[in-house]
Design an enzyme around this catalytic site. Structure first.
Site, PDB file in Angstrom:
ATOM      1  N   HIS A  14      33.225  27.541  23.535  1.00 48.72           N
ATOM      2  CA  HIS A  14      33.967  28.713  23.989  1.00 48.72           C
ATOM      3  C   HIS A  14      35.288  28.924  23.297  1.00 48.72           C
ATOM      4  CE1 HIS A  14      31.692  30.167  27.503  1.00 48.72           C
ATOM      5  NE2 HIS A  14      31.333  28.914  27.652  1.00 48.72           N
ATOM      6  N   LYS A  24      43.856  40.098  32.089  1.00 46.75           N
ATOM      7  CA  LYS A  24      43.241  38.873  31.576  1.00 46.75           C
ATOM      8  C   LYS A  24      44.275  37.777  31.719  1.00 46.75           C
ATOM      9  CE  LYS A  24      42.544  41.087  27.651  1.00 46.75           C
ATOM     10  NZ  LYS A  24      41.241  40.776  27.112  1.00 46.75           N
ATOM     11  N   ARG A  25      43.887  36.520  31.487  1.00 51.28           N
ATOM     12  CA  ARG A  25      44.887  35.463  31.512  1.00 51.28           C
ATOM     13  C   ARG A  25      46.019  35.792  30.526  1.00 51.28           C
ATOM     14  NH1 ARG A  25      43.875  30.771  34.698  1.00 51.28           N
ATOM     15  NH2 ARG A  25      45.781  30.003  33.748  1.00 51.28           N
ATOM     16  N   LYS A  84      46.302  36.385  23.304  1.00 49.80           N
ATOM     17  CA  LYS A  84      45.833  37.662  23.854  1.00 49.80           C
ATOM     18  C   LYS A  84      46.888  38.777  23.679  1.00 49.80           C
ATOM     19  CE  LYS A  84      42.703  35.548  27.292  1.00 49.80           C
ATOM     20  NZ  LYS A  84      41.394  36.240  27.213  1.00 49.80           N
ATOM     21  N   THR A 129      34.865  39.100  27.896  1.00 45.96           N
ATOM     22  CA  THR A 129      33.852  39.772  28.717  1.00 45.96           C
ATOM     23  C   THR A 129      34.504  40.933  29.448  1.00 45.96           C
ATOM     24  OG1 THR A 129      34.262  38.100  30.410  1.00 45.96           O
ATOM     25  CG2 THR A 129      32.264  37.849  29.058  1.00 45.96           C
ATOM     26  N   LYS A 146      33.137  44.927  30.423  1.00 47.96           N
ATOM     27  CA  LYS A 146      33.219  45.601  31.731  1.00 47.96           C
ATOM     28  C   LYS A 146      33.860  46.979  31.572  1.00 47.96           C
ATOM     29  CE  LYS A 146      34.280  41.060  33.654  1.00 47.96           C
ATOM     30  NZ  LYS A 146      35.447  40.215  34.038  1.00 47.96           N
TER      31      LYS A 146
END
Ligand SMILES: *Cc1c(COP(=O)(O)O)cnc(C)c1O
Length: 796
Positions: free
Chosen positions: A352, A532-533, A538, A640, A644
């Site tokens: 991952h 998101k985290r 990110k 993911t 969505k």
């Protein structure tokens, strides 16, 4: 399910459970009581297909999948179960008959947060798809007493408090006191006539707590089996009576800590003995359970690979290789080569992450102390692999006095997979380049997906109704059918309804933001969402810097025709991840300043609702116009959240990273706002000394934004909270925020322009939905069934 109950029957069952299970008269019942009564009513209806699935799998001697994961980010169960059983309308009516507010009942359920983010949510989506596809499966995890911490903001800063979902009865689980296994730690290994015997120094009992997971249309349910830790002996009565009360409770204390808390994904925080014990606890209990079930049905261990497929969700359960070999050798008398081949025929591993700090390693000292027998077996595996493959020393499992869990998982797996096309290529080229050369057929790709039942049908009823009306309901179990929407992409009436559905969701969210945060949002503004985290890669920092720059531009020319925008952030930082927490602080500081600016507030607002979780995602995503997927290329394995948003008709602004690449290929480049460096370019820029400074000096907007932070413009004139963040951005910037800023800013202005052309925007949104069918987790699971597990669905 053969016969669906009517609304009246549901009402009667709810009243029955309220009285006889919950022990309450309706005139005294609280929302909690009602929610439990409704849950038991629904649970009764799941038990029938559950039993049928278990019996059919056993009777047909079917192969089963075992999904081992330290995390299952399940969220709420009730609403999803109602939908999957096809009881949505009947339940609405039943609750009406009882005078109950459905939303209030559903919202009463705690959000089961037994995971950190994407990896745990993937496991939950997979469980639902496995049931919808009638693939016999068990999910194995840990029944954490406290899931992921709850997040609050105090003066803009993250404060963590314990989460307590199990502080109340949990109506979905069944305790199995007969399925209990002893799990040992420490101690020593003795040689008895050439046989190794491990004598653990301490042990706990793993007890099974089962939750059925029902699939679409309620035909099939698999089991999510979570292990709770219990003491092997209650307490030492002799020591207690002798007055040594604390020591008498030691076994209880060990057991309680084992399944007490979920580790909050610290990344850097390795070397924690408790974490290693948790990983072994899950793995050993699961493997003992798998072998018990196998031996109850078969008497020949050589059949194991034909009947059992085990999937390791990341390296967290990678001790499964040595543990399965230990059980086969020490308890069932197989020799090393037999045990190794059976283990490899059974185990598979999903990678991952490529982030070096997130690759698990344990010091040989720690692992050898906690799991002495496993340490011996790991040495045997490593030596055997050296001999059989001729691997060079720098890919040894044991190197630098550490056990490399990635190498261990790879070497013990039949198949190793990445989670998006780009990520799988990078896995082959980077982390496992040498192992890939030695074992060129082992790595395969399985691009992630999400379940359309929860993420579309349940969370976005307005859009689901439009889809049903336009193309029928078949998309729910065959998401590729969304392609039939292409025929409607130029139909003005359809696009009007699409817009109306989105707007209705935005109004609901706006009301929630007003009630929760006091923010008055304009439902006609672009709802621009990054949830998101919080992590440097990110790049929430890039997003908030863009907000500052935009704010300044609006300030400079407040009478220009700006496109109104509401930026929404959501997400938690790991408690020990200091830089991520600084970014949270900055977003909140900037939001506080910008939101009260009377000159700009009709064009730009920022909302950061605390405690992002699955339930919040279900509220935010259907209301989003713009999906922020802006990680540094090469860093996000798949994502993911991006999927969505796409299925819910949000357009993406994103980099060529993770599954964004495939999303863009599917929806079409003209329906996707691409910006930024590619993974290759990013690697080259990163190697250039002074890249950040050079980029900042070239961008007036970015320089001004950083300057404002440095002057304390958002923090009462004091900039010290942000010194190291600024310093890192100027001088290091490993995630290339500066280098990508200009392109990001310019692309956001293209978003502004596109949004003003409503018919065009709506058409793009429609095409995003129509072309999102690939991103169903049903497609992902079919891929695993075919390429990795070699398993067929079971017909009832
Ligand atoms: C989907 C989901 C994630 C994963 O989001 P990414 O954007 O892919 O990181 C994390 N948390 C929750 C609650 C989710 O629902």
């Amino acid at each position: 399910m053969t016969q669906l109950p009517s609304a009246q029957q549901l009402r009667d069952q709810i009243l029955y459970h309220l009285t006889h299970t919950q022990g309450r008269g309706s005139e005294f019942a609280t929302t909690f009581d009602w929610r439990l009564a409704v849950s038991y009513t629904i649970r009764d209806l799941i038990v029938t297909p559950w039993m049928a699935a278990i019996r059919a799998s056993r009777d047909q001697g079917a192969k089963r999948v075992y999904y081992l994961s330290m995390e299952f980010l399940i969220g709420r169960i009730l609403g999803d179960a109602i939908i999957n059983l096809g009881l949505d309308a009947a339940m609405d009516e039943a609750l009406d008959l009882l005078g109950l507010d459905k939303q209030e009942v559903l919202d009463n359920e705690p959000d089961a947060a037994l995971g950190n983010g994407g990896l745990g949510r993937l496991a939950a989506c997979f469980m639902e798809s496995l049931s919808s596809l009638q693939c016999p499966a068990f999910g194995y995890g840990i029944r954490y007493e406290h899931g992921l911490f709850r997040q609050r903001f105090e003066a803009g800063q993250q404060v963590e408090t314990p989460e307590d979902w199990l502080n109340q009865p949990h109506p979905w689980e069944f305790v199995r006191i007969d399925y209990s296994y002893t799990v040992g730690f420490k101690g020593h290994v003795e040689d008895r006539d050439g046989r190794a015997v491990w004598l653990p120094g301490e042990s706990v009992v793993a007890r099974a707590y089962d939750t059925p997971v029902v699939g679409w249309e309620g035909h099939w349910a698999n089991t999510l089996r979570l292990w709770g830790a219990h003491p092997t002996t209650l307490f030492d009565l002799h020591r207690f009576n002798a007055g040594d009360h604390a020591a008498a409770s030691e076994p209880e204390a060990l057991a309680r800590t084992l399944s007490r808390v979920l580790y909050p994904d610290d990344g850097t925080e390795s070397g924690k003995e408790l974490r290693l014990k948790q990983e072994y606890f899950l793995t050993s209990a699961a493997l003992q359970d798998i072998l018990r079930r196998f031996l109850a049905e078969h008497d020949d261990l050589s059949l194991l690979p034909q009947k059992v497929a085990i999937q390791l969700n990341d390296t967290h359960p990678a001790i499964a290789g040595p543990e399965l070999m230990r059980l086969l050798m020490d308890e069932h008398g197989l020799d090393f080569a037999e045990a190794r081949d059976l283990a490899r025929g059974t185990l598979n591993y999903t990678n991952h992450t490529l982030l070096p700090e997130a690759l698990e390693r344990w010091s040989t000292w720690l692992l050898g102390r906690v799991l002495p027998r496993h340490m011996q077996i790991i040495q045997m595996i490593d030596e055997d692999h050296r001999k059989t493959s001729g691997r060079p020393d720098h890919v040894a499992i044991l190197r630098h006095d550490e056990v490399q869990m990635g190498e261990l998982a790879f070497i013990m797996a039949g198949k190793v997979n990445g989670v998006s096309a780009l990520h799988t290529d990078l896995v082959k080229e980077t982390v496992f380049a040498d192992l890939h050369r030695l074992h060129p057929d082992r790595i395969v790709n399985q691009t992630n997906g999400v379940t359309p039942r929860r993420w579309l049908r349940m969370s976005n009823p307005a859009l689901a109704r439009l889809l049903d009306d336009s193309i029928g309901t078949g998309w729910t179990k065959d998401l590729a059918q969304l392609s039939r929407l292409e025929a409607h992409a130029d139909d003005a009436a359809f696009l009007d309804r699409l817009r109306a559905a989105k707007r209705a969701n935005k109004v609901v969210l706006a009301n929630g933001l007003l009630a929760g945060l006091g923010i008055k949002a304009d439902p006609d503004a672009i709802f621009d969402v990054q949830v998101k985290r919080i992590h440097e890669y990110k790049r929430q920092l890039l997003n908030i810097l863009e907000a500052i720059a935009l704010w300044q531009r609006i300030h400079d020319d407040p009478n220009a025709d700006w496109t109104p925008r509401l930026k929404i952030f959501g997400g938690k930082a790991a408690p020990g991840y200091w830089l991520a927490k600084t970014v949270i602080h900055l977003i909140n500081d900037v939001a506080a300043t910008i939101n009260k600016d009377p000159v700009t507030s009709k064009f730009l607002q920022i909302a950061y609702p605390p405690n992002y979780n699955v339930s919040m995602a279900e509220d935010l995503i259907p209301a989003a116009d713009l999906s922020e997927q802006i990680s540094t290329a090469g860093k996000e394995a798949s994502g993911t959240g991006n999927m969505k948003f796409t299925m819910n008709g949000a357009l993406t602004i994103g980099t060529l990273d993770g599954a964004n690449v495939e999303i863009r290929e599917h929806v079409g480049a003209e329906n996707f706002f691409l910006f930024g460096l590619t993974a290759d370019e990013a690697a080259r820029v990163r190697a250039r000394p002074g890249h950040a400074r050079a980029a900042i000096e070239k961008s007036e907007d970015l320089r001004a934004a950083l300057q404002m932070i440095a002057e304390g413009k958002f923090s009462g004139g004091r900039a010290d909270p942000y010194f190291s963040l600024l310093d890192r951005t100027w001088h290091d910037d490993p995630f290339l925020v500066a280098s990508d800023f200009e392109d990001y800013f310019a692309t956001q202005r293209k978003v502004d322009a596109a949004y003003r052309d409503a018919p065009h925007w709506d058409r793009m949104a429609a095409l995003n939905i129509a072309r999102s069918g690939f991103f169903s987790s049903d497609r992902t699971i079919r891929g695993y069934m075919q390429d990795v597990w070699h398993i067929e669905p079971v017909t009832l």
